[in-house]
Structures are given as structure tokens and as C-alpha cells.
Design a protein around this motif. Structure first.
Motif: not given
Length: 224
Positions: A193-206
Motif C-alpha cells: 500500500t505504501l508503494k502504491t500510495s507513494f507513486s501516486a503521491w509523487k505524480n499528484d504534486q501539482e
């Protein structure tokens, strides 16, 4: 004269760099090396004293040297104990360097932590591992994923250099720190879950939601 000063400065800098390397990398890096270094200095001192004032000077001043030797033994024992204690201290620290923050700057009430979790969170900010996992409950409006994202923003602001560029073993170490330190609404964190959320979080910074989360975290830390 100016050329002489420039060349002498370069030589002195090179000489000082060599000494610093020896003291920091060779001597201080090992308790055994440090003890041997101090003993060597003591032996050199005695030999130099005898060469200057004659061999008989050591016999004449034997009580003084005996006292110095006793002090040296006490210093060496203290150093050995000190270095051994450092090993135990290091086991209680985590691997991430945290930006130093004055306690009064941090508004922990914005994180909705209970008293015990606040105490453990302060330990974490000091570079120490928690004694009991922090129950993180913030960000329930968007489900568990929001919890993870706010946590990522929090550590992106706290960790020196941020966490967005973490990869490989360093990223795994960060996930292990989160799993060892936090619960999400009373539930353990899962690496997948951390891996998935981390990748999504990085892509949604803007995105607006991500900007609002960062603004809230920065207010909590007293950055703005």
C-alpha cells in the motif's frame, strides 16, 4: 612574497587535510585506534622527556609519571565505555536526518495526535526510533490513501533533502521506518500500500489537494 604565501598556504592546507583525515577517519573511527593513538602520544612524551632532560629524569620524576599513567588508564577506560555506549545509542536512532525544529514551532495539535503519540512523534523528529507506534488518524475524508499522502508530505518537509527522490534500498528503509513507527487508524501499514500510495503521491504534486496538504503541513511545522 605573495607567491610564497600562496604556495605556503597550499602546502599547509594539504598538510592540515592529511591530519584531519588521519584523526577523523583513522583515529576517531575506531575506539581501538583512538586508545592506541593516545598510548602512543604518552610514550612519545616520556621518550622526549628523557631525551631532553636525560634518562635519570624519568627515575627522579617517577611519582609524577605514575600519576600520569593512572590518569591515562582512567581516560582509556572512560573512552572504551563511551564508545560502547555509542553503539547502544545508535541502535535507537533511525537512518534519516531530520531538519532541526524548535519544539515551540511545531503545532502538533493540527495532526490530531493523542498525548502519547505526540511524545513518540517528538522522538521521531529528534532522530530516535519510537517506543510505541504513533496512531495516525489525519486525512480520513479521502480514505486511507489520504493518510499516507499527508504522512509523505510531512516527511518530505522534515527529512533533509526530502523523500521524493528516494529509490531502491533507501526507499525501502523509509517504508520500514513508517511501518515501524505508525499505525493508520489503529491498523498496521502495509508495504504494498505504501508503494502504491507513494507513486501516486509523487505524480499528484501539482494538484490542488496536494498543495493544500503541503500548506497544512508547513503550517503545522511553523514553516509558514
Amino acid at each position: 612574497m605573495e607567491k610564497f604565501i600562496l604556495n605556503a598556504g597550499k602546502v599547509l592546507a594539504k598538510w592540515r587535510s592529511g591530519i584531519n583525515y588521519f584523526l577523523e577517519e583513522k583515529v576517531q573511527n575506531s575506539s581501538t585506534n583512538l586508545i592506541l593513538f593516545i598510548l602512543s602520544v604518552f610514550v612519545v612524551f616520556i621518550v622526549s622527556f628523557s631525551l631532553i632532560f636525560g634518562p635519570g629524569s624519568i627515575t627522579d620524576n617517577f611519582p609524577v609519571f605514575l600519576i600520569l599513567f593512572a590518569v591515562m588508564v582512567l581516560v582509556l577506560v572512560w573512552l572504551a565505555i563511551f564508545y560502547e555506549s555509542n553503539k547502544y545509542l545508535e541502535t535507537g536512532r533511525h537512518d534519516f536526518r531530520i531538519i532541526p525544529l524548535r519544539k515551540l514551532q511545531v503545532r502538533l495539535e493540527l495532526l490530531n495526535l493523542d498525548k502519547e503519540s505526540k511524545e513518540q512523534f517528538i522522538r521521531l523528529m529528534k532522530g530516535l526510533r519510537v517506543r510505541k507506534k504513533i496512531n495516525f488518524t489525519m486525512g480520513n475524508k479521502s480514505g486511507d490513501s489520504a493518510n499516507h499522502r499527508i504522512l509523505f508530505v510531512l516527511f518530505d518537509e522534515l527529512v533533509v533533502g526530502g523523500i521524493q527522490d528516494l529509490t531502491g534500498e533507501r526507499k525501502r528503509s523509509f517504508f520500514n521506518l513508517l511501518m515501524d513507527s505508525f499505525l493508520m487508524n489503529g491498523e498496521p501499514l502495509k508495504e504494498n500500500t505504501l508503494k502504491t500510495s507513494f507513486s501516486a503521491w509523487k505524480n499528484d504534486q501539482e494538484k490542488i489537494n496536494s498543495r493544500n496538504q503541503r500548506k497544512l503541513v508547513r503550517q503545522m511545522l511553523g514553516i509558514e
